[in-house]
Design a protein around this motif. Structure first.
Motif, PDB file in Angstrom:
ATOM      1  N   TYR A 151       0.598   8.528   2.274  1.00  0.00           N
ATOM      2  CA  TYR A 151       1.971   7.966   2.229  1.00  0.00           C
ATOM      3  C   TYR A 151       2.910   8.194   3.468  1.00  0.00           C
TER       4      TYR A 151
ATOM      5  N   THR B 127       0.877  -1.157  -0.154  1.00  0.00           N
ATOM      6  CA  THR B 127      -0.100  -0.187  -0.115  1.00  0.00           C
ATOM      7  C   THR B 127       0.796   1.281  -0.062  1.00  0.00           C
TER       8      THR B 127
ATOM      9  N   ALA C 192       0.994   4.211  -2.863  1.00  0.00           N
ATOM     10  CA  ALA C 192       0.801   5.381  -2.392  1.00  0.00           C
ATOM     11  C   ALA C 192       1.884   6.422  -2.942  1.00  0.00           C
TER      12      ALA C 192
ATOM     13  N   HIS D 165       1.856   7.348  -6.693  1.00  0.00           N
ATOM     14  CA  HIS D 165       0.679   8.277  -6.924  1.00  0.00           C
ATOM     15  C   HIS D 165       1.081   9.586  -6.348  1.00  0.00           C
TER      16      HIS D 165
ATOM     17  N   LEU E  44      -2.989  12.888  -0.324  1.00  0.00           N
ATOM     18  CA  LEU E  44      -2.091  11.519  -0.783  1.00  0.00           C
ATOM     19  C   LEU E  44      -0.887  11.491  -0.265  1.00  0.00           C
TER      20      LEU E  44
END
Length: 196
Positions: free
Chosen positions: A118, A97, A101, A104, A114
């Motif tokens: 992260y 995950t 993250a 992106h 976002l």
């Protein structure tokens, strides 16, 4: 006088003790020297046998004590083994995950949420790895090392380009050890000579 009487009584009692022994006090069934020696040899053998049994019993009890102590120590160290196996799967999900993250969340991304997700995932992953280390759980890093069937599980073979055949070229799933004992094998690709 009373002194003379007591002295005479004392002489008579001492004389009785020093007199010849009564022949009726001799043992009725005297054992011969040969029988006594035979009996002594038998007793010595019994003493040796019992001493040997005693030593073996002591050694056996010491071995049982040592094995029990080792069993207790292992139970303390590896009692969390199944829990660690389950927790390692959570660590894998968290790592994937965080990687997703990171792919992106670019620096020029206008979405700060976002980026914060992260960063939070990275902190959680770092904390989880420190808790693992605290309890003796370590991630294996086999890339570039020799293949070991006790630590790795081969899922594919890859051409050996710049690496020696038989070495681990890639890892698809990390392996873990708990106090030096493998609790999850690393899924690896091993380099092999390409056949042309």
């Amino acid at each position: 006088s009373p002194c003379a009487f007591s002295a005479a009584a004392q002489q008579r009692s001492t004389g009785d003790e020093c007199g010849p022994e009564d022949p009726s006090e001799e043992p009725k069934h005297p054992l011969s020297d040969c029988a006594l020696e035979h009996k002594a040899i038998k007793l010595e053998e019994q003493v040796r046998d019992l001493t040997e049994r005693y030593r073996k019993a002591l050694a056996d009890s010491e071995n049982v004590r040592r094995r029990t102590q080792k069993f207790v120590e292992d139970a303390k160290l590896f009692g969390i083994q199944s829990f660690c196996r389950d927790l390692v799967e959570v660590a894998d999900i968290l790592e994937k995950t965080a990687e997703s993250a990171a792919g992106h969340a670019e620096p020029s991304d206008p979405n700060p949420t976002l980026k914060k997700i992260y960063e939070g995932l990275s902190l959680i992953e770092a904390k989880l790895q420190s808790v693992f280390a605290k309890h003796g759980l370590q991630k294996m890093n086999p890339v570039g090392g020799r293949y070991d069937p006790y630590e790795h599980e081969i899922i594919c073979h890859v051409p050996a380009e710049g690496v020696q055949p038989g070495t681990v070229a890639l890892v698809t799933q990390d392996g873990y050890k708990l106090h030096g004992r493998t609790i999850r094998h690393a899924l690896v690709g091993v380099a092999v000579e390409s056949q042309e």
